[in-house]
Design a protein around this motif. Structure first.
Motif, PDB file in Angstrom:
ATOM      1  N   PHE A 156       0.835  -1.199   0.000  1.00 23.22           N
ATOM      2  CA  PHE A 156       0.000   0.000   0.000  1.00 23.22           C
ATOM      3  C   PHE A 156       0.870   1.249   0.000  1.00 23.22           C
ATOM      4  O   PHE A 156       0.588   2.230  -0.704  1.00 23.22           O
ATOM      5  N   LEU A 157       1.934   1.232   0.762  1.00 24.58           N
ATOM      6  CA  LEU A 157       2.840   2.372   0.831  1.00 24.58           C
ATOM      7  C   LEU A 157       3.538   2.596  -0.502  1.00 24.58           C
ATOM      8  O   LEU A 157       3.689   3.736  -0.966  1.00 24.58           O
ATOM      9  N   PHE A 158       3.947   1.507  -1.159  1.00 28.18           N
ATOM     10  CA  PHE A 158       4.596   1.616  -2.472  1.00 28.18           C
ATOM     11  C   PHE A 158       3.635   2.179  -3.512  1.00 28.18           C
ATOM     12  O   PHE A 158       3.993   3.069  -4.288  1.00 28.18           O
ATOM     13  N   VAL A 159       2.403   1.681  -3.532  1.00 31.54           N
ATOM     14  CA  VAL A 159       1.395   2.162  -4.488  1.00 31.54           C
ATOM     15  C   VAL A 159       1.103   3.639  -4.256  1.00 31.54           C
ATOM     16  O   VAL A 159       0.997   4.424  -5.192  1.00 31.54           O
ATOM     17  N   ALA A 160       0.999   4.034  -2.987  1.00 28.78           N
ATOM     18  CA  ALA A 160       0.722   5.438  -2.671  1.00 28.78           C
ATOM     19  C   ALA A 160       1.869   6.331  -3.123  1.00 28.78           C
ATOM     20  O   ALA A 160       1.646   7.389  -3.725  1.00 28.78           O
ATOM     21  N   SER A 161       3.107   5.919  -2.875  1.00 29.64           N
ATOM     22  CA  SER A 161       4.264   6.725  -3.271  1.00 29.64           C
ATOM     23  C   SER A 161       4.346   6.857  -4.794  1.00 29.64           C
ATOM     24  O   SER A 161       4.629   7.938  -5.318  1.00 29.64           O
ATOM     25  N   ALA A 162       4.089   5.760  -5.499  1.00 26.31           N
ATOM     26  CA  ALA A 162       4.107   5.805  -6.970  1.00 26.31           C
ATOM     27  C   ALA A 162       2.984   6.685  -7.494  1.00 26.31           C
ATOM     28  O   ALA A 162       3.178   7.456  -8.454  1.00 26.31           O
ATOM     29  N   SER A 163       1.817   6.611  -6.879  1.00 22.04           N
ATOM     30  CA  SER A 163       0.683   7.444  -7.297  1.00 22.04           C
ATOM     31  C   SER A 163       0.990   8.923  -7.101  1.00 22.04           C
ATOM     32  O   SER A 163       0.689   9.754  -7.965  1.00 22.04           O
ATOM     33  N   ILE A 164       1.605   9.261  -5.985  1.00 23.81           N
ATOM     34  CA  ILE A 164       1.955  10.656  -5.698  1.00 23.81           C
ATOM     35  C   ILE A 164       2.988  11.156  -6.710  1.00 23.81           C
ATOM     36  O   ILE A 164       2.915  12.301  -7.173  1.00 23.81           O
ATOM     37  N   LEU A 165       3.945  10.307  -7.076  1.00 20.15           N
ATOM     38  CA  LEU A 165       4.937  10.692  -8.075  1.00 20.15           C
ATOM     39  C   LEU A 165       4.267  11.041  -9.400  1.00 20.15           C
ATOM     40  O   LEU A 165       4.544  12.092 -10.001  1.00 20.15           O
ATOM     41  N   LEU A 166       3.364  10.185  -9.851  1.00 19.22           N
ATOM     42  CA  LEU A 166       2.664  10.440 -11.114  1.00 19.22           C
ATOM     43  C   LEU A 166       1.766  11.673 -11.018  1.00 19.22           C
ATOM     44  O   LEU A 166       1.675  12.466 -11.960  1.00 19.22           O
ATOM     45  N   MET A 167       1.105  11.845  -9.876  1.00 19.74           N
ATOM     46  CA  MET A 167       0.260  13.023  -9.678  1.00 19.74           C
ATOM     47  C   MET A 167       1.093  14.303  -9.746  1.00 19.74           C
ATOM     48  O   MET A 167       0.669  15.301 -10.331  1.00 19.74           O
ATOM     49  N   THR A 168       2.270  14.275  -9.130  1.00 22.01           N
ATOM     50  CA  THR A 168       3.117  15.471  -9.100  1.00 22.01           C
ATOM     51  C   THR A 168       3.582  15.835 -10.501  1.00 22.01           C
ATOM     52  O   THR A 168       3.578  17.017 -10.883  1.00 22.01           O
ATOM     53  N   ILE A 169       3.973  14.842 -11.287  1.00 18.64           N
ATOM     54  CA  ILE A 169       4.378  15.105 -12.676  1.00 18.64           C
ATOM     55  C   ILE A 169       3.219  15.736 -13.443  1.00 18.64           C
ATOM     56  O   ILE A 169       3.387  16.751 -14.141  1.00 18.64           O
ATOM     57  N   SER A 170       2.033  15.170 -13.307  1.00 17.80           N
ATOM     58  CA  SER A 170       0.871  15.652 -14.054  1.00 17.80           C
ATOM     59  C   SER A 170       0.440  17.044 -13.619  1.00 17.80           C
ATOM     60  O   SER A 170       0.179  17.913 -14.452  1.00 17.80           O
ATOM     61  N   VAL A 171       0.366  17.274 -12.307  1.00 13.44           N
ATOM     62  CA  VAL A 171      -0.093  18.570 -11.802  1.00 13.44           C
ATOM     63  C   VAL A 171       0.918  19.669 -12.144  1.00 13.44           C
ATOM     64  O   VAL A 171       0.530  20.782 -12.518  1.00 13.44           O
ATOM     65  N   THR A 172       2.210  19.364 -12.048  1.00 10.95           N
ATOM     66  CA  THR A 172       3.225  20.349 -12.422  1.00 10.95           C
ATOM     67  C   THR A 172       3.120  20.694 -13.902  1.00 10.95           C
ATOM     68  O   THR A 172       3.157  21.873 -14.284  1.00 10.95           O
ATOM     69  N   SER A 173       2.959  19.691 -14.742  1.00  8.47           N
ATOM     70  CA  SER A 173       2.832  19.932 -16.193  1.00  8.47           C
ATOM     71  C   SER A 173       1.574  20.718 -16.504  1.00  8.47           C
ATOM     72  O   SER A 173       1.598  21.649 -17.329  1.00  8.47           O
ATOM     73  N   LEU A 174       0.471  20.371 -15.859  1.00  7.89           N
ATOM     74  CA  LEU A 174      -0.791  21.078 -16.070  1.00  7.89           C
ATOM     75  C   LEU A 174      -0.675  22.536 -15.640  1.00  7.89           C
ATOM     76  O   LEU A 174      -1.125  23.451 -16.350  1.00  7.89           O
ATOM     77  N   GLY A 175      -0.053  22.774 -14.489  1.00  7.06           N
ATOM     78  CA  GLY A 175       0.117  24.136 -13.997  1.00  7.06           C
ATOM     79  C   GLY A 175       0.970  24.982 -14.918  1.00  7.06           C
ATOM     80  O   GLY A 175       0.636  26.134 -15.219  1.00  7.06           O
ATOM     81  N   LEU A 176       2.082  24.419 -15.388  1.00 14.51           N
ATOM     82  CA  LEU A 176       2.953  25.162 -16.303  1.00 14.51           C
ATOM     83  C   LEU A 176       2.262  25.418 -17.633  1.00 14.51           C
ATOM     84  O   LEU A 176       2.356  26.512 -18.193  1.00 14.51           O
ATOM     85  N   GLY A 177       1.558  24.403 -18.138  1.00  8.45           N
ATOM     86  CA  GLY A 177       0.883  24.552 -19.430  1.00  8.45           C
ATOM     87  C   GLY A 177      -0.194  25.618 -19.395  1.00  8.45           C
ATOM     88  O   GLY A 177      -0.229  26.511 -20.262  1.00  8.45           O
ATOM     89  N   LEU A 178      -1.072  25.560 -18.397  1.00  9.08           N
ATOM     90  CA  LEU A 178      -2.128  26.571 -18.308  1.00  9.08           C
ATOM     91  C   LEU A 178      -1.558  27.935 -17.938  1.00  9.08           C
ATOM     92  O   LEU A 178      -2.074  28.966 -18.375  1.00  9.08           O
TER      93      LEU A 178
END
Length: 198
Positions: free
Chosen positions: A144-166
């Motif tokens: 569960f901890l591994f899945v959560a950490s991987a999910s947060i990594l992907l979320m951070t990449i996506s949110v950072t890209s979305l923020g910069l793009g908009l």
């Protein structure tokens, strides 16, 4: 010393190194910027403390795991809120001097890439810290901890890209206060899109 390290790491892209150094220097010179991180840190401590109090209150492991799963979403909400203030507004913070950067020898791609790097690692550290501390407080570990950490990594990449793009699509160079940028219609669009993604 830190500037030399950044210049060595990005020796193949000196423009990127200079943009990173400029953004970090301006961030630490503006008390209105970094003081908000102190408030955020206090809120994170209170959030984690509340989870610590919940430990041992769960009648079943299912309820604990459900709360741990929902915590990923909560970390994502914090991620979007912080990204709205610091990532989405990063291009607009250049103000009327943006033409100086855009007319420099560095390509616009390298400038945005540098701003993305400056934003990505602190956001990842913040979101992963919230997740790991709350999971430790709940007594969750393993897969569960591994899945959560991987999910947060992907979320951070996506949110950072979305923020910069908009932020690039809808800059607001005529702001009086940095907080205005995040509360603009485009900033609210970013929040809506980010929360929908989370």
């Amino acid at each position: 010393r830190a500037r030399e390290i950044v210049r060595r790491v990005f020796s193949g892209a000196p423009e990127t190194a200079e943009v990173i150094i400029k953004d970090v220097t301006l961030f630490w010179r503006d008390p209105a910027q970094w003081s908000q991180l102190v408030v955020l840190a206090a809120l994170v401590v209170i959030y984690v403390f509340n989870f610590r109090q919940l430990r041992g209150e769960f009648p079943t492991f299912l309820l604990r795991d459900l709360l741990a799963f929902l915590n990923i979403g909560m970390a994502g909400f914090v991620l979007v809120a912080v990204a709205n203030r610091f990532v989405f507004s990063s291009i607009s913070l250049e103000g009327r001097a943006f033409w100086i950067i855009s007319s420099s020898p560095a390509s616009l791609f390298r400038i945005v890439w540098a701003k993305g790097l400056v934003a990505f690692f602190p956001l990842l550290l913040l979101a992963e810290t919230i997740t790991l501390l709350t999971y430790y407080a709940l007594g969750v570990s393993g897969r569960f901890l591994f899945v959560a950490s991987a999910s947060i990594l992907l979320m951070t990449i996506s949110v950072t890209s979305l923020g910069l793009g908009l932020g690039m699509l809808y800059p607001r160079f005529d702001h009086r206060d940095p907080a205005e940028i995040g509360m603009s219609p485009a900033g609210l669009l970013f929040i809506a899109a980010g929360l929908t993604y989370i």
